[in-house]
Structure formats: C-alpha cells, structure tokens
Design a protein around this motif. Sequence first.
Motif, short mmCIF file in Angstrom:
data_model
loop_
_atom_site.label_atom_id
_atom_site.label_comp_id
_atom_site.label_asym_id
_atom_site.label_seq_id
_atom_site.Cartn_x
_atom_site.Cartn_y
_atom_site.Cartn_z
N LEU A 63 95.22 86.94 77.07
CA LEU A 63 96.01 86.14 76.14
C LEU A 63 96.26 84.74 76.70
O LEU A 63 96.20 83.75 75.97
CB LEU A 63 97.35 86.84 75.85
CG LEU A 63 98.29 86.12 74.88
CD1 LEU A 63 97.62 85.89 73.53
CD2 LEU A 63 99.59 86.93 74.71
N GLY A 86 101.95 96.42 74.74
CA GLY A 86 102.02 95.65 73.51
C GLY A 86 103.38 95.02 73.23
O GLY A 86 103.69 94.70 72.08
N ASP A 87 104.18 94.82 74.26
CA ASP A 87 105.51 94.24 74.11
C ASP A 87 105.39 92.75 73.76
O ASP A 87 104.78 91.97 74.49
CB ASP A 87 106.30 94.41 75.41
CG ASP A 87 107.78 94.10 75.25
OD1 ASP A 87 108.11 92.97 74.86
OD2 ASP A 87 108.61 94.99 75.53
N ARG A 88 106.01 92.36 72.63
CA ARG A 88 105.90 90.97 72.17
C ARG A 88 106.57 90.00 73.12
O ARG A 88 106.14 88.85 73.27
CB ARG A 88 106.52 90.86 70.77
CG ARG A 88 106.48 89.46 70.17
CD ARG A 88 105.06 88.93 70.07
NE ARG A 88 105.05 87.50 69.80
CZ ARG A 88 104.03 86.70 70.09
NH1 ARG A 88 102.95 87.19 70.68
NH2 ARG A 88 104.09 85.42 69.81
N ARG A 89 107.62 90.44 73.81
CA ARG A 89 108.31 89.57 74.77
C ARG A 89 107.39 89.17 75.91
O ARG A 89 107.34 88.01 76.32
CB ARG A 89 109.56 90.26 75.32
CG ARG A 89 110.61 90.61 74.27
CD ARG A 89 111.68 91.49 74.87
NE ARG A 89 111.12 92.72 75.42
CZ ARG A 89 111.78 93.55 76.23
NH1 ARG A 89 113.04 93.29 76.58
NH2 ARG A 89 111.20 94.66 76.68
N MET A 121 103.18 94.18 78.93
CA MET A 121 102.08 93.55 78.19
C MET A 121 101.05 94.60 77.79
O MET A 121 100.54 94.58 76.65
CB MET A 121 101.44 92.46 79.06
CG MET A 121 100.39 91.65 78.35
SD MET A 121 101.08 90.64 77.02
CE MET A 121 99.61 90.42 76.01
N ALA A 173 104.17 89.11 75.74
CA ALA A 173 103.13 88.25 75.17
C ALA A 173 103.61 86.80 75.14
O ALA A 173 102.82 85.87 75.41
CB ALA A 173 102.77 88.72 73.77
N GLN A 174 104.89 86.58 74.85
CA GLN A 174 105.42 85.22 74.83
C GLN A 174 105.36 84.57 76.21
O GLN A 174 105.14 83.36 76.32
CB GLN A 174 106.86 85.22 74.32
CG GLN A 174 106.99 85.49 72.84
CD GLN A 174 108.43 85.38 72.39
OE1 GLN A 174 109.37 85.71 73.10
NE2 GLN A 174 108.62 84.92 71.15
N GLU A 179 101.66 83.61 76.65
CA GLU A 179 101.33 82.51 75.75
C GLU A 179 101.90 81.19 76.28
O GLU A 179 101.23 80.15 76.24
CB GLU A 179 101.89 82.80 74.35
CG GLU A 179 101.10 83.85 73.58
CD GLU A 179 101.79 84.24 72.29
OE1 GLU A 179 102.96 83.85 72.09
OE2 GLU A 179 101.16 84.95 71.48
N ALA A 220 112.48 85.40 77.70
CA ALA A 220 111.91 86.23 76.64
C ALA A 220 112.76 87.47 76.38
O ALA A 220 112.45 88.27 75.50
CB ALA A 220 110.49 86.65 77.01
N THR A 276 95.02 81.37 74.79
CA THR A 276 95.99 80.33 74.42
C THR A 276 95.62 78.99 75.05
O THR A 276 95.69 77.94 74.40
CB THR A 276 97.41 80.74 74.84
OG1 THR A 276 97.71 82.04 74.34
CG2 THR A 276 98.44 79.74 74.34
#
Length: 456
Positions: free
Chosen positions: A413, A368-371, A365, A373-374, A377, A344, A417
């Motif tokens: 999350l 709010g880091d999108r990496r 996380m 979150a991946q 997920e 990520a 998912t």
Amino acid sequence: MERHGISVEIKNIPVLDPEFTPILRFNQAFLKTASKPVSIAVERADGQMATTHTYIHGTPEMAEADRYYIDRLVKTELWMKGGFRIYVNDKDVCDYLKSVYRKGGAREFDWDYFANVFEHPFEIIYTDQVPESMDIAKPMGGHLEGCRIGFDAGGSDRKVSAVIDGETVFSEEVVWFPKITADPDYHYDGIVSALKSAAAHMPRVDAVGVSSAGVFINNRTMAASLFLSVPKELYDAKVKDIYIRAIRDTFGDIPYAVYNDGDVSALAGTMSLNDTNVLGIAMGTSEAVGYVNEEGCITGWLNELAFVPVDANPEAMEDEWSGDIGCGVKYFCQDGVIKLAPRAGIELDESLSPAEKLKVVQKLMEEGDRRAAQVYESIGVYLGHTLAYYYEKYGFRYVLLLGRVMSGKGGDLLLETCQKVLNDEYPEAAAGFQLTLPDEKFRRVGQSMAAASLPG
C-alpha cells in the motif's frame, strides 16, 4: 499553507499528518520570489566539493525565510555529501551560518559530528570566489573473480560469505551484541572469527570486502552505531582501523574495501538489475541509504538521508539524537510507523520495543484494519513527495526500497500510494525513475556477496 512567510501549495496531504510540508514544495515556492544570487560550497575529503548556486531574497522582511532556506540547504548538503568546511559568498549568510554551526548554536550537533568524522575543525569561510563542484567517484564492486570474502556487520547479527568466481560456497550468520559492548576487542574478535570461518571453505583468500553501518573514509571507521558503547579513547585507538587490522592480521597484505552498508545494498541492486544509477533506501531501524552512480561507481558521499530535512512544518517531530526536526529518520523507518499509529487510533504498549510496535501495526494491516492502512498511506504520501526531492538531488534511474517497513500488505500500500503521489504531483520525476523492490536475484546476491565484490 504558509511557512516562514512563504505560501506553499500541496495537492497530496498525509491523512494522519495534515501539517506535513514537503521541503521540495517549500523550496520551489521560496525560489519563485528570490532573486539575490548566493553560492555555497561544502568541502569534504581529498578536496572534493559540493557546490550549490541558488538565490535568496536578501531583504529584512524575508530574513526569516532566507535563514530557514539556507539552514535546510546546508544541512541537506552536509548529510548527503559530507564535509568539514563551508564556503559562502554572501556576508550575511556567512554570519548566520557561523551563528548556528558552533558550540551552543542550533546546529551544534552537526558542527561537532562532522569535525569528528573528518578529523578537522568545522569551518565557515566567506569568499568572493566559491570553489566549483568536484567529485571523485570510485569504481567499486562487481569483481567476482577469485576467492573472496564478504562480511556484513549488522547491529544484531554478522554475516559472512565465501565466494569463488561469483559463486557463494559458504555463508554464515551469527548473533552478536556490538551496540551494547564497550570492549572493542569483542568486536575485533567477532570480525576475525567470521573471516576465518569463511576462509576455511576456500583454498586461499584473494580479497575481502566489508559492509557495515557507519561512515567510512579511506576504509576507516569514522562514525558507526555498532561501536556506540566504546569509550572515545578506545574508539580512536582500536575502532577507527578495526576492519583494516582484522583483515591484515588474518590474511596479510591483500586487497580490501570497507563501505557503508547502504552503498553496498545499492551495489547489490545494480548487480540484480544489471544496470546502474540506483538509490537504495532501507526502511528499518532507521532510514539507511546508499547510491551507485551512472558509471556504476560508489561516490564516497555520506548518503545519510535519515538526517536530511524532508518536512518544513515547524511543529515536526524532533529526532532525539541530533535534536533537529522534520528529518527523514522520523518518516521512513519504524519510528515513522510508531509516530503515526496513535494518530490513527492504534494504542501501542509502551513496554514494547520499536520493532515489536511495528509488528503490532503490521499484524493489524494483514487483518485489513483501516487504521493501519492510514498509517501506510500517510508514509506513502511522505515518500512520494520526498523521492521527488531526492531525485532533484541525485538524478537516479532506480529506487530500490528495502527494510521491514516495506514488508507485507503495508509495504504494498505504501508503494502504491507513493507512485500515485509521484504521478499526480511530480510527473517529470515519475517518468524519470522506476520504483523497485528486491527480487529473488537480489536476495541471492545478498549483502555479503555484494561486499565480497568490492575490492578490485
């Protein structure tokens, strides 16, 4: 995608692991074209059997797929149920299994491990008549009458509770270092100290229950990471009966029970849910699993799903301990997070411990880091596919998700998912069981209190 000559269709793919191939989807695709019947039984303690009637292709052009399917099937049954003897009614399959379950074979680790756990040479036997399944589940837990002690042996701390008629009157948590200590007297003294500490808060001791990481057969410690540093000759002499000795030396001849901590977690789940048929999965240092069946019984199965295959990708990550690839331990614990973080774009300091690396991703996380979150997920996609596979094997009604990987926003999350994958790709499984997290009642019950309820 194609795996071992089998075309596998998958709708939900982890964004950080596009080659992930759910073992259930592989099996389903394989069986669509397999028509030659094969039966395999795994024998464990007390003559109990786990028998599978299935199919292979039995043709030269499909030999690779047949071998892979059988290898993963037997591996799953061994680590789910446990066993030291395999019966098979197909000569070619029997010869293949003999070639891998031996010294120098691809499954040498499993061959040696189960021979030691069951104190019996690992055998593979060809027979026309494969024995049918037989289970002897034991009704354990939920006994709260009288004065009881529950002891929970962890890798970094030990917990003990004194419980009188279902009420915890005393609990204590003590830091210790069992994994790095070679002297088994250190472990024995720590266990006895905890038992005496709890006993001091009750008028008498009627029973003792123990929850501990490891494999236990008839209350004996057949394999456990807590005693990793103890030499084999001392292990056999002082560890296999360590909990039995500690209880008897301290309290004499009273009822006791020693069970895997995963099973005790599942038992605590049944107590908090007030229902049965619960699979508990703790995603922490490893993937620790326990199961309580429809009758509210602990089955005596190993439930070591950390070593059950979940990914048919031939390039899946290898587990350093067993040397196998694609098993749950690299997907459903902190190792899974650490594996995915660099993919990520999250750089992790190699000087950090695995637990500290997990905290780095958790902090991202929370920010709010999108990496990050991946990462969660992707693990949620892993879990959705894999719970459908576990459901096929167990038929549980609840899955209780625990452990530090499930904490915070990342856990939320991951759960969301996972449920989406189940609803989209496995609607029958999604309708058959409920995902649940620990609630306040579960936390009040606790591992050591559930352990106290083990002996009847």
